[in-house]
Scaffold this motif. Structure first.
Motif, mmCIF file in Angstrom:
data_model
loop_
_atom_site.group_PDB
_atom_site.id
_atom_site.type_symbol
_atom_site.label_atom_id
_atom_site.label_comp_id
_atom_site.label_asym_id
_atom_site.label_seq_id
_atom_site.Cartn_x
_atom_site.Cartn_y
_atom_site.Cartn_z
ATOM 1 N N VAL A 70 -7.805 4.507 0.611
ATOM 2 C CA VAL A 70 -8.020 3.156 0.078
ATOM 3 C C VAL A 70 -9.498 2.814 0.223
ATOM 4 O O VAL A 70 -10.122 3.099 1.256
ATOM 5 C CB VAL A 70 -7.153 2.120 0.826
ATOM 6 C CG1 VAL A 70 -7.457 0.700 0.344
ATOM 7 C CG2 VAL A 70 -5.669 2.440 0.657
ATOM 8 N N ASP A 71 -10.077 2.211 -0.805
ATOM 9 C CA ASP A 71 -11.464 1.752 -0.770
ATOM 10 C C ASP A 71 -11.483 0.369 -0.123
ATOM 11 O O ASP A 71 -11.092 -0.614 -0.746
ATOM 12 C CB ASP A 71 -12.018 1.704 -2.192
ATOM 13 C CG ASP A 71 -13.468 1.257 -2.242
ATOM 14 O OD1 ASP A 71 -14.115 1.212 -1.176
ATOM 15 O OD2 ASP A 71 -13.950 0.935 -3.341
ATOM 16 N N THR A 105 -8.373 3.922 9.042
ATOM 17 C CA THR A 105 -8.229 4.593 7.756
ATOM 18 C C THR A 105 -7.816 6.054 7.882
ATOM 19 O O THR A 105 -7.687 6.745 6.869
ATOM 20 C CB THR A 105 -9.540 4.504 6.958
ATOM 21 O OG1 THR A 105 -10.596 5.103 7.723
ATOM 22 C CG2 THR A 105 -9.883 3.061 6.669
ATOM 23 N N SER A 106 -7.586 6.515 9.112
ATOM 24 C CA SER A 106 -7.065 7.873 9.284
ATOM 25 C C SER A 106 -5.547 7.912 9.200
ATOM 26 O O SER A 106 -4.951 8.996 9.177
ATOM 27 C CB SER A 106 -7.520 8.453 10.626
ATOM 28 O OG SER A 106 -6.892 7.774 11.720
ATOM 29 N N LEU A 158 0.832 -1.204 0.000
ATOM 30 C CA LEU A 158 0.000 0.000 0.000
ATOM 31 C C LEU A 158 0.868 1.256 0.000
ATOM 32 O O LEU A 158 0.564 2.229 -0.699
ATOM 33 C CB LEU A 158 -0.934 0.010 1.208
ATOM 34 C CG LEU A 158 -2.092 -0.990 1.215
ATOM 35 C CD1 LEU A 158 -2.974 -0.742 2.431
ATOM 36 C CD2 LEU A 158 -2.918 -0.915 -0.063
ATOM 37 N N SER A 159 1.934 1.253 0.786
ATOM 38 C CA SER A 159 2.833 2.415 0.819
ATOM 39 C C SER A 159 3.424 2.684 -0.559
ATOM 40 O O SER A 159 3.510 3.843 -1.000
ATOM 41 C CB SER A 159 3.958 2.191 1.836
ATOM 42 O OG SER A 159 3.457 2.141 3.152
ATOM 43 N N ARG A 160 3.822 1.606 -1.248
ATOM 44 C CA ARG A 160 4.409 1.787 -2.588
ATOM 45 C C ARG A 160 3.357 2.257 -3.587
ATOM 46 O O ARG A 160 3.644 3.100 -4.457
ATOM 47 C CB ARG A 160 5.041 0.463 -3.070
ATOM 48 C CG ARG A 160 5.730 0.583 -4.433
ATOM 49 C CD ARG A 160 6.875 1.554 -4.374
ATOM 50 N NE ARG A 160 7.518 1.779 -5.657
ATOM 51 C CZ ARG A 160 7.131 2.695 -6.544
ATOM 52 N NH1 ARG A 160 6.090 3.478 -6.285
ATOM 53 N NH2 ARG A 160 7.784 2.836 -7.688
ATOM 54 N N LEU A 161 2.139 1.757 -3.467
ATOM 55 C CA LEU A 161 1.075 2.198 -4.362
ATOM 56 C C LEU A 161 0.706 3.652 -4.088
ATOM 57 O O LEU A 161 0.417 4.418 -5.018
ATOM 58 C CB LEU A 161 -0.148 1.293 -4.216
ATOM 59 C CG LEU A 161 0.018 -0.163 -4.654
ATOM 60 C CD1 LEU A 161 -1.277 -0.931 -4.432
ATOM 61 C CD2 LEU A 161 0.453 -0.262 -6.114
ATOM 62 N N ILE A 187 -6.680 2.720 -5.464
ATOM 63 C CA ILE A 187 -6.317 1.560 -4.640
ATOM 64 C C ILE A 187 -7.524 1.075 -3.856
ATOM 65 O O ILE A 187 -8.256 1.869 -3.249
ATOM 66 C CB ILE A 187 -5.190 1.918 -3.652
ATOM 67 C CG1 ILE A 187 -4.032 2.613 -4.366
ATOM 68 C CG2 ILE A 187 -4.696 0.670 -2.920
ATOM 69 C CD1 ILE A 187 -3.025 3.234 -3.423
ATOM 70 N N ALA A 188 -7.727 -0.226 -3.843
ATOM 71 C CA ALA A 188 -8.741 -0.868 -3.002
ATOM 72 C C ALA A 188 -8.050 -1.948 -2.185
ATOM 73 O O ALA A 188 -7.001 -2.474 -2.568
ATOM 74 C CB ALA A 188 -9.864 -1.459 -3.856
#
Length: 352
Positions: free
Chosen positions: A57-58, A49-50, A17-20, A39-40
């Motif tokens: 991200v979904d 999610t904060s 996720l960090s790379r995306l 991104i999901a």
């Protein structure tokens, strides 16, 4: 390009996720550089999610191995261009059926949903553990058989997963399928999780690599490879960005020998303990509940091949930025401090 990450709150998932998120920022700064990235994520429990990298991200809360996951997976994958499938269970290792439900049945469910939703690219987390046994003297490329190591549940499940991917490729030639086979994946934020999963509360972690040990018994056969989570994440992004297909070995240099591991642990001397004796000790202490590593992990350490990573370098342009020593040093620091990620239901720090 819409990218779905399963298992998105774990060690590798958080790094991916960090790379995306980095790719999203780069694309926003240079809109002409390519399709916008969205991104999901799929996880059993949605993270905070904060906090980065879970924001933006979904999220979908889905147990991918559940019998009733079909509709939820179909809905989540609708409109997705690429799936990065990372979801995997290594505990509870006393309940192999529960792990198999996530690891193998879960993979089958994700593959079925990907085909039904018209996903164009499936990227799956395999492992060095999928390979059949090998001596350590010859580096093996991606053509080495993926029959697994029978005495390891992790290896058996990875081999089954490889079989699912083979069948999926055959049945869906219109979908590009890639699989990454990394070595051990380390980062400091995984210290708390790795301590819980592999050592347990009775094993002291604060002394690891901090107090010099007079002697460390390590079998001579324990030659293995490691890679930092951020480097693995970069390999996943390169595969997605390039729509690459096939298998890719991913590991940093140098391989970790008994001497190098002993040095990282501050040992003054090492003894080549027989694998059979160490397996007996680990198996006994696991059976008594003194620690959480089952003896199958000893067999994997002794029998897994040392991988040739030339294909990832040549075809993806991938290079590890951290050495294997740096990656292992990071996780040892994380183990000592109990470091984790506050927002993740998997990586939470030891104090929480």
């Amino acid at each position: 390009m819409r990218i779905m990450v399963t298992g998105a709150t774990g060690n590798v998932g958080t790094a991916v996720l960090s790379r995306l998120q980095q790719a999203v920022r780069e694309q926003q700064q240079s809109p002409q550089s390519g399709d916008p990235v969205s991104i999901a994520g799929i996880a059993r429990t949605v993270p905070d999610t904060s906090l980065e990298p879970y924001d933006g991200v979904d999220w979908h809360a889905i147990d991918i191995g559940a019998d009733d996951s079909r509709d939820a997976l179909d809905a989540a994958l609708t409109g997705v261009d690429a799936v990065v499938h990372l979801a995997w269970a290594i505990q509870p290792n006393r309940d192999e059926a529960a792990m198999h439900r996530t690891n193998v049945t879960g993979t089958a469910n994700v593959l079925r949903a990907a085909a039904a939703a018209g996903v164009r690219h499936v990227v799956c987390a395999s492992s060095v553990g999928a390979y059949s046994p090998s001596d350590k003297g010859t580096r093996r490329d991606e053509s080495w058989p993926t029959g697994g190591i029978d005495s390891s549940h992790y290896s058996r499940h990875k081999a089954e997963q490889e079989g699912l991917l083979d069948a999926f490729e055959h049945d869906h030639p219109e979908i590009r399928v890639a699989r990454l086979r990394p070595g051990l994946i380390f980062q400091d934020q995984a210290g708390s999780e790795i301590g819980r999963y592999f050592l347990g509360p009775l094993v002291p972690k604060v002394i690891l690599g901090r107090i010099p040990l007079p002697i460390v018994p390590i079998p001579d056969a324990f030659v293995f490879q490691a890679v930092h989570a951020s480097d693995v994440a970069d390999a996943y992004w390169r595969v997605v960005e390039q729509r690459a297909a096939g298998a890719f070995n991913v590991a940093a240099e140098p391989e970790l020998t008994p001497e190098r591991v002993a040095d990282l642990l501050g040992a003054r001397r090492i003894i080549g303990m027989p694998v059979r004796l160490l397996r007996w000790i680990v198996g006994g202490s696991w059976a008594l509940g003194l620690q959480r590593t089952d003896p199958g992990w000893i067999d994997m350490a002794a029998q897994c091949p040392v991988m040739d990573t030339a294909r990832a370098r040549n075809e993806l342009g991938w290079e590890a930025r951290s050495s294997s020593r740096e990656a292992m040093g990071a996780v040892l620091a994380g183990l000592r401090s109990g470091r984790g990620h506050t927002g993740s239901p998997k990586l939470y720090p030891r104090s929480e």
